[in-house]
Design an enzyme around this catalytic site. Sequence first.
Site, short mmCIF file in Angstrom:
data_model
loop_
_atom_site.label_atom_id
_atom_site.label_comp_id
_atom_site.label_asym_id
_atom_site.label_seq_id
_atom_site.Cartn_x
_atom_site.Cartn_y
_atom_site.Cartn_z
N LYS A 178 23.46 44.45 11.95
CA LYS A 178 22.22 44.18 11.20
C LYS A 178 21.80 45.45 10.48
O LYS A 178 21.63 46.50 11.11
CB LYS A 178 21.10 43.75 12.17
CG LYS A 178 21.25 42.34 12.69
CD LYS A 178 20.09 42.03 13.62
CE LYS A 178 20.26 40.69 14.30
NZ LYS A 178 19.89 39.55 13.47
N HIS A 236 22.26 43.26 23.08
CA HIS A 236 21.54 43.58 21.84
C HIS A 236 20.40 44.58 22.06
O HIS A 236 20.28 45.57 21.34
CB HIS A 236 20.93 42.32 21.23
CG HIS A 236 21.89 41.20 21.05
ND1 HIS A 236 23.19 41.40 20.67
CD2 HIS A 236 21.74 39.85 21.19
CE1 HIS A 236 23.80 40.22 20.59
NE2 HIS A 236 22.94 39.28 20.90
N LYS A 322 12.54 32.76 25.13
CA LYS A 322 12.54 31.55 24.31
C LYS A 322 11.25 30.79 24.50
O LYS A 322 10.52 30.99 25.48
CB LYS A 322 13.72 30.67 24.72
CG LYS A 322 15.06 31.28 24.34
CD LYS A 322 16.18 30.27 24.46
CE LYS A 322 17.50 30.88 24.03
NZ LYS A 322 17.62 31.06 22.58
#
Length: 487
Positions: A178, A236, A322
Amino acid sequence: MTAPAGDVLVLFGITGDLAKKMIIPALYQLVRRGELTVPVLGVARSDWDDDQLRAHIADCVRAAVDQEVDEAALERLQRSTHLVSGDYADPAVFTKLADAITAEAGPSAFAVHYLAVPPSLFGTVADGLAGVGLHTRSRLVVEKPFGRDLASARALQALLAKHYPEDRIFRVDHFLGKEPVEDLLVLRFANTLLEPLWSRQWIDRFEITMAEDFDVADRGSFYDAVGTVRDVVQNHLLQVMAYLLMDAPLSDAADDQRDAKFRLLRSVRRLDPADVVRGRYDGYLETPGVAPDSTTETFVAATFRVDDWRWAGVPVHVRAGKALPDTLLDLVAVLRPPPRALFAGGLGAMRPDRIRLRVQPRAGIAITLLAKQPGQGDVPTEIPLTVDFREVLGPVHAPYERIFADALAGDPAHFARMDTIEQAWRIVEPILDPATPPARYGRGTWGPEAAERLPGPEGWVPLPPTAPSTSSATPSPGAAPEGALAR
Ligand code: NDP
């Protein structure tokens, strides 16, 4: 270290879900820009002919690309891609592959083997390649996850290392592809503004939030075996944390960057379960594929502690999950207050300065300072200085475009080295697979109540919503959102 460029790209798993959603669209973009000119060989069980493969490539590209498709580029990708069919357990597939590589790129071609297949097959594929001698002139690029814990990561590594040295194993962590993540290094080390502040002397704490406003949907059986810590924290977020906190690398050479990352991760303590709140959103257990007695978390908040000279005593609070109020990745440095309260209300009334680095959905930086409120008296009030990078710098490339371009070119900088992966497993190991179920939280909230106070009695710095008009974002209690970086 300079690695050879690939003469041919071999895509194991070309018919799979990741190839459909991410890889084939990325290859199309590279072909469109003239950055992928080598032949592509897919390897999968499906016995498709060239027409079926070409139709599949077209479907994937049309589904993923939101602008008008460049038909000439699509055709170039279709024409340069061929399928080798068969089961990876069958050595004959690798003989066919070796013949296809020779036919497409010559007998001494250097191949880049991208393994977009379940990790349980990584060793089988490496053995198959070695069985026909392809391992001596190729590198392996392997998808996540790399192990389920430290022991299984080392066991997986042992399978690959039988045939490939470390400098020819590229482990994908697509967050490293990214642009805003890489930009952390540029922002920190190409400027002199931030770096003098970037230590325990001026920074009180960091807060990292990776939120998704959607639930596990139809991926219950996949997610229940994984959970938030394995899905996004071990890989990540620890890689991002390393970029945020590491010392300057000796140079921008890949291994100097990776050495600096390793050193930082080596300094992070193993997580103390007392510093961790695990959560599960209401209704998760009713998801098809989720075990009725599941203890898997869909949310985690944790305080990481870094035992190095620069960061001793500066907590790094991380939360991810989430069914949260928004979808974003946000990094906040909260600065120490000034030494004395000269202005109205005293220090208690003033929120400390903050530097916010937004990684996604729209990368940018927001610095929140205090300025004088117009009117009588010296009353400080907050002013955000905000830059949306897309407005200033233009759009960025998707991470998989970067990953494939680097994998072909042989640049390992944006792949995870084994020593950093081992450190990341070491750090999270104490909170893997707990016997007790996580605390419950309502959908659309910021996790269990205990997580709200993890950084201290005032809670987390409130987040700007990503899309004020449509977001269901609810700010953290007791605080208004600050300087918005729009979606
Ligand atoms: P899929 O199950 O959708 O695809 C697997 C691919 O491998 C298919 O092309 C399949 O071929 C091939 N394959 C499987 N077994 C064999 C075999 N024995 N012999 C030959 N071919 C075989 O997996 P995904 O695409 O979802 O995932 C691939 C990798 O990417 C995994 O490591 C996953 O963790 C990772 N990943 C996936 C993400 C996603 O969103 N899907 C996100 C991030 C990482 P065929 O179809 O012909 O059977």
